[in-house]
Write an enzyme that holds these catalytic residues in place. Sequence first.
Site, PDB file in Angstrom:
ATOM      1  N   LYS A  69       1.952  -9.517  11.954  1.00  0.00           N
ATOM      2  CA  LYS A  69       1.968  -8.534  10.588  1.00  0.00           C
ATOM      3  C   LYS A  69       1.236  -7.550  10.582  1.00  0.00           C
ATOM      4  O   LYS A  69      -0.024  -7.664  11.063  1.00  0.00           O
ATOM      5  CB  LYS A  69       1.714  -9.678   9.450  1.00  0.00           C
ATOM      6  CG  LYS A  69       1.591  -9.071   8.185  1.00  0.00           C
ATOM      7  CD  LYS A  69       2.937  -8.787   7.391  1.00  0.00           C
ATOM      8  CE  LYS A  69       3.105  -7.891   6.221  1.00  0.00           C
ATOM      9  NZ  LYS A  69       3.991  -7.074   6.478  1.00  0.00           N
ATOM     10  N   LYS A  93      -7.604 -11.003   9.908  1.00  0.00           N
ATOM     11  CA  LYS A  93      -7.418 -10.806   8.390  1.00  0.00           C
ATOM     12  C   LYS A  93      -6.386 -11.891   7.934  1.00  0.00           C
ATOM     13  O   LYS A  93      -6.605 -12.576   6.755  1.00  0.00           O
ATOM     14  CB  LYS A  93      -6.710  -9.317   7.998  1.00  0.00           C
ATOM     15  CG  LYS A  93      -6.931  -9.060   6.608  1.00  0.00           C
ATOM     16  CD  LYS A  93      -6.318  -7.752   6.147  1.00  0.00           C
ATOM     17  CE  LYS A  93      -7.196  -6.639   6.234  1.00  0.00           C
ATOM     18  NZ  LYS A  93      -6.772  -5.677   5.509  1.00  0.00           N
ATOM     19  N   LYS A 105       0.233  -4.038  14.806  1.00  0.00           N
ATOM     20  CA  LYS A 105       0.195  -2.874  14.384  1.00  0.00           C
ATOM     21  C   LYS A 105       0.936  -1.662  14.770  1.00  0.00           C
ATOM     22  O   LYS A 105       1.107  -2.028  16.294  1.00  0.00           O
ATOM     23  CB  LYS A 105      -1.565  -2.223  14.359  1.00  0.00           C
ATOM     24  CG  LYS A 105      -1.935  -1.245  13.317  1.00  0.00           C
ATOM     25  CD  LYS A 105      -2.216  -1.801  12.016  1.00  0.00           C
ATOM     26  CE  LYS A 105      -2.689  -1.169  10.861  1.00  0.00           C
ATOM     27  NZ  LYS A 105      -3.082  -1.987   9.735  1.00  0.00           N
ATOM     28  N   THR A 189      -4.657  -5.765  -4.225  1.00  0.00           N
ATOM     29  CA  THR A 189      -5.998  -5.624  -3.159  1.00  0.00           C
ATOM     30  C   THR A 189      -6.826  -5.491  -4.101  1.00  0.00           C
ATOM     31  O   THR A 189      -8.147  -6.251  -3.801  1.00  0.00           O
ATOM     32  CB  THR A 189      -5.664  -4.344  -2.263  1.00  0.00           C
ATOM     33  OG1 THR A 189      -4.477  -4.359  -1.474  1.00  0.00           O
ATOM     34  CG2 THR A 189      -6.815  -4.227  -1.224  1.00  0.00           C
ATOM     35  N   ASN A 220      -6.068   3.565  -5.205  1.00  0.00           N
ATOM     36  CA  ASN A 220      -5.205   2.385  -5.746  1.00  0.00           C
ATOM     37  C   ASN A 220      -6.300   1.221  -5.723  1.00  0.00           C
ATOM     38  O   ASN A 220      -6.430   0.424  -6.761  1.00  0.00           O
ATOM     39  CB  ASN A 220      -4.164   1.949  -4.700  1.00  0.00           C
ATOM     40  CG  ASN A 220      -3.471   0.689  -5.072  1.00  0.00           C
ATOM     41  OD1 ASN A 220      -3.980  -0.202  -4.192  1.00  0.00           O
ATOM     42  ND2 ASN A 220      -2.831   0.495  -5.990  1.00  0.00           N
ATOM     43  N   SER A 361       1.739  -9.072   0.623  1.00  0.00           N
ATOM     44  CA  SER A 361       2.824  -8.831   1.274  1.00  0.00           C
ATOM     45  C   SER A 361       3.429 -10.132   2.031  1.00  0.00           C
ATOM     46  O   SER A 361       4.746 -10.092   2.201  1.00  0.00           O
ATOM     47  CB  SER A 361       2.334  -7.908   2.504  1.00  0.00           C
ATOM     48  OG  SER A 361       1.832  -6.786   2.142  1.00  0.00           O
TER      49      SER A 361
HETATM   50  P1  NAD Z   1      -6.348   5.944  -1.751  1.00  0.00           P
HETATM   51  O1  NAD Z   1      -5.590   6.824  -1.084  1.00  0.00           O
HETATM   52  O2  NAD Z   1      -5.410   5.500  -3.110  1.00  0.00           O
HETATM   53  O3  NAD Z   1      -7.740   6.016  -2.520  1.00  0.00           O
HETATM   54  C1  NAD Z   1      -8.781   6.650  -1.681  1.00  0.00           C
HETATM   55  C2  NAD Z   1      -9.891   7.168  -2.705  1.00  0.00           C
HETATM   56  O4  NAD Z   1     -10.984   7.495  -1.918  1.00  0.00           O
HETATM   57  C3  NAD Z   1      -9.360   8.426  -3.726  1.00  0.00           C
HETATM   58  O5  NAD Z   1      -9.968   8.214  -4.933  1.00  0.00           O
HETATM   59  C4  NAD Z   1     -10.090   9.247  -2.962  1.00  0.00           C
HETATM   60  O6  NAD Z   1     -10.490  10.606  -3.828  1.00  0.00           O
HETATM   61  C5  NAD Z   1     -11.362   8.698  -2.706  1.00  0.00           C
HETATM   62  N1  NAD Z   1     -12.293   9.449  -1.579  1.00  0.00           N
HETATM   63  C6  NAD Z   1     -11.882  10.047  -0.354  1.00  0.00           C
HETATM   64  N2  NAD Z   1     -12.863  10.685   0.131  1.00  0.00           N
HETATM   65  C7  NAD Z   1     -13.915  10.371  -0.641  1.00  0.00           C
HETATM   66  C8  NAD Z   1     -15.221  10.701  -0.369  1.00  0.00           C
HETATM   67  N3  NAD Z   1     -15.967  11.293   0.371  1.00  0.00           N
HETATM   68  N4  NAD Z   1     -16.162  10.195  -1.353  1.00  0.00           N
HETATM   69  C9  NAD Z   1     -15.707   9.430  -2.608  1.00  0.00           C
HETATM   70  N5  NAD Z   1     -14.444   9.204  -2.729  1.00  0.00           N
HETATM   71  C10 NAD Z   1     -13.622   9.361  -1.701  1.00  0.00           C
HETATM   72  O7  NAD Z   1      -6.532   4.443  -0.814  1.00  0.00           O
HETATM   73  P2  NAD Z   1      -6.489   2.714  -1.319  1.00  0.00           P
HETATM   74  O8  NAD Z   1      -5.206   2.467  -0.975  1.00  0.00           O
HETATM   75  O9  NAD Z   1      -7.134   2.809  -2.711  1.00  0.00           O
HETATM   76  O10 NAD Z   1      -7.392   2.463  -0.051  1.00  0.00           O
HETATM   77  C11 NAD Z   1      -9.021   2.616  -0.249  1.00  0.00           C
HETATM   78  C12 NAD Z   1      -9.555   1.639   0.984  1.00  0.00           C
HETATM   79  O11 NAD Z   1      -9.175   0.533   0.930  1.00  0.00           O
HETATM   80  C13 NAD Z   1      -9.070   2.308   2.298  1.00  0.00           C
HETATM   81  O12 NAD Z   1     -10.191   2.109   3.318  1.00  0.00           O
HETATM   82  C14 NAD Z   1      -7.682   1.418   2.759  1.00  0.00           C
HETATM   83  O13 NAD Z   1      -7.759   1.386   4.201  1.00  0.00           O
HETATM   84  C15 NAD Z   1      -8.464   0.158   2.243  1.00  0.00           C
HETATM   85  N6  NAD Z   1      -7.284  -0.820   1.929  1.00  0.00           N
HETATM   86  C16 NAD Z   1      -6.386  -0.768   1.046  1.00  0.00           C
HETATM   87  C17 NAD Z   1      -5.373  -1.693   0.640  1.00  0.00           C
HETATM   88  C18 NAD Z   1      -4.256  -1.249  -0.155  1.00  0.00           C
HETATM   89  O14 NAD Z   1      -3.480  -2.151  -0.416  1.00  0.00           O
HETATM   90  N7  NAD Z   1      -4.514  -0.018  -0.921  1.00  0.00           N
HETATM   91  C19 NAD Z   1      -5.300  -2.915   1.453  1.00  0.00           C
HETATM   92  C20 NAD Z   1      -6.328  -3.022   2.450  1.00  0.00           C
HETATM   93  C21 NAD Z   1      -7.279  -2.118   2.559  1.00  0.00           C
END
Ligand code: NAD
Length: 428
Positions: A69, A93, A105, A189, A220, A361
């Site tokens: 996955k 994970k 991946k 998440t 998100n 998922s």
């Molecule tokens: P997203 O793109 O929805 O949000 C990212 C946020 O970070 C945005 O608000 C952006 O403005 C902000 N950002 C970017 N650069 C920045 C900075 N320098 N300083 C402050 N804020 C900044 O992404 P997401 O889905 O919320 O994912 C966030 C993290 O969580 C990532 O590392 C992602 O890999 C991890 N993650 C997400 C999920 C998921 O289900 N969405 C699952 C596992 C891990």
Amino acid sequence: MSVNNAYEIAQQEFDHVADMLDLDEEARTFLRDPKKEYHVRIPVRMDDGSLKIFDGYRVQHNDALGPNKGGLRFAANETLDTVRMLAMKMTWKCSVANIPLGGGKGGVVVDPRDLSVGERERLVRAYVRALFPAFGPRNDVPAPDMGTNAQDMCWFMDEYSMLGGRYIPGVVTGKPVGGGGSLGRNEATGLGVIICVREAMKQLGIDSTKTTAAIQGFGNVAQYAAIHFIKMLGGKVKCVSCWNRDEKKSFTFLKEDGIDPYFLMSITDAYGTVSNEKAAEAGYQVLDGGEWIKQDVDVLIPAALEKQITGENVGFISKNVKILAEAANGPTTLEADAALRERGMFVIPDFLCNAGGVTCSYFEEVQNDQNYYWSVEEVLQKLDYKMSTAFNSVYEMSVEKKAYMRDAAYMVSIKRVADAMRFRGWIK
Ligand code: NAD
């Protein structure tokens, strides 16, 4: 050997925990490298009539616990080593979340912004054709990741189903609701992060209603983390931050008596930028993006991107911070982690903290498999059970082995995979 290579760093982390677990040589050799790797060259007819060949990868790190996955990335700087590192992390994970899946991946070397919609669809479909035998609900199940989205997953599922001669929605996750997706995925998440924080507070004897948090990011994960910190724990979120596209820098939005995530969402544009003017009008302090880490709060939640807590800024973390919940992937550098370890910080490591997404998922796959879909309440209740159980098995390991939480999480997950390999007769 260069230690700048992310895959080699992941292997070193593995070696460190393998030593702590006293893992035998057979298990180490098996787990240090992926079980299967594919490198394909994908021909795509571009809109101008030319033929372009893209490099595509899929790495299946280990499937002792179940089908592989992990996401499919479209990134200009993709390399086989990055995909290997991420596939290995998916094994840990899924295992720490105690879901019956292995780690995989995929990646294509492409900047998705360079593709038209038609080129993008042809690339996704060609990737599926190039790797058809590798995928399947019982082989390997991709999901959206950096540079890919729900539409790409729908094309993936359609191409795979056509080649397979039947409807096979469970070959990918992250599909839209109504297209085989699961309710609750959007918030899974961020909610999972707060379930971990709630369980940590119970174990540490902290009254959650009296707590405050500072969050980096407002995408998100951060939005739902903020919502549930307030709703589920009864705490206050002092600040969030975001990247401002126009000013090309990040800002922190702070309110001493607690931010209102719904209000901030209402002044966030389609690209994720919160309006500085509207926030200031509503009484928010608009500060530099680096301020989130300096706040005198109980919980710090980096939920933006990797490598945000570094050797340079780790010293800014207030002595009153009790929990660091790593919502983002890899938010803490090795140097910062060593300092946190030294100081005795209670860290909820990324692959446990943000496992709510992959857990949901997995629920999507289960629903696809049975062709019966759950209500959002049922999804979130099952998520709560899985995440709190996952957190507590890591916490118990950390107490039993007197280990740092990150080490304990690796120990739980590596042990589960090694045990499964032993049960299956792959190793002695
Ligand atoms: P997203 O793109 O929805 O949000 C990212 C946020 O970070 C945005 O608000 C952006 O403005 C902000 N950002 C970017 N650069 C920045 C900075 N320098 N300083 C402050 N804020 C900044 O992404 P997401 O889905 O919320 O994912 C966030 C993290 O969580 C990532 O590392 C992602 O890999 C991890 N993650 C997400 C999920 C998921 O289900 N969405 C699952 C596992 C891990």
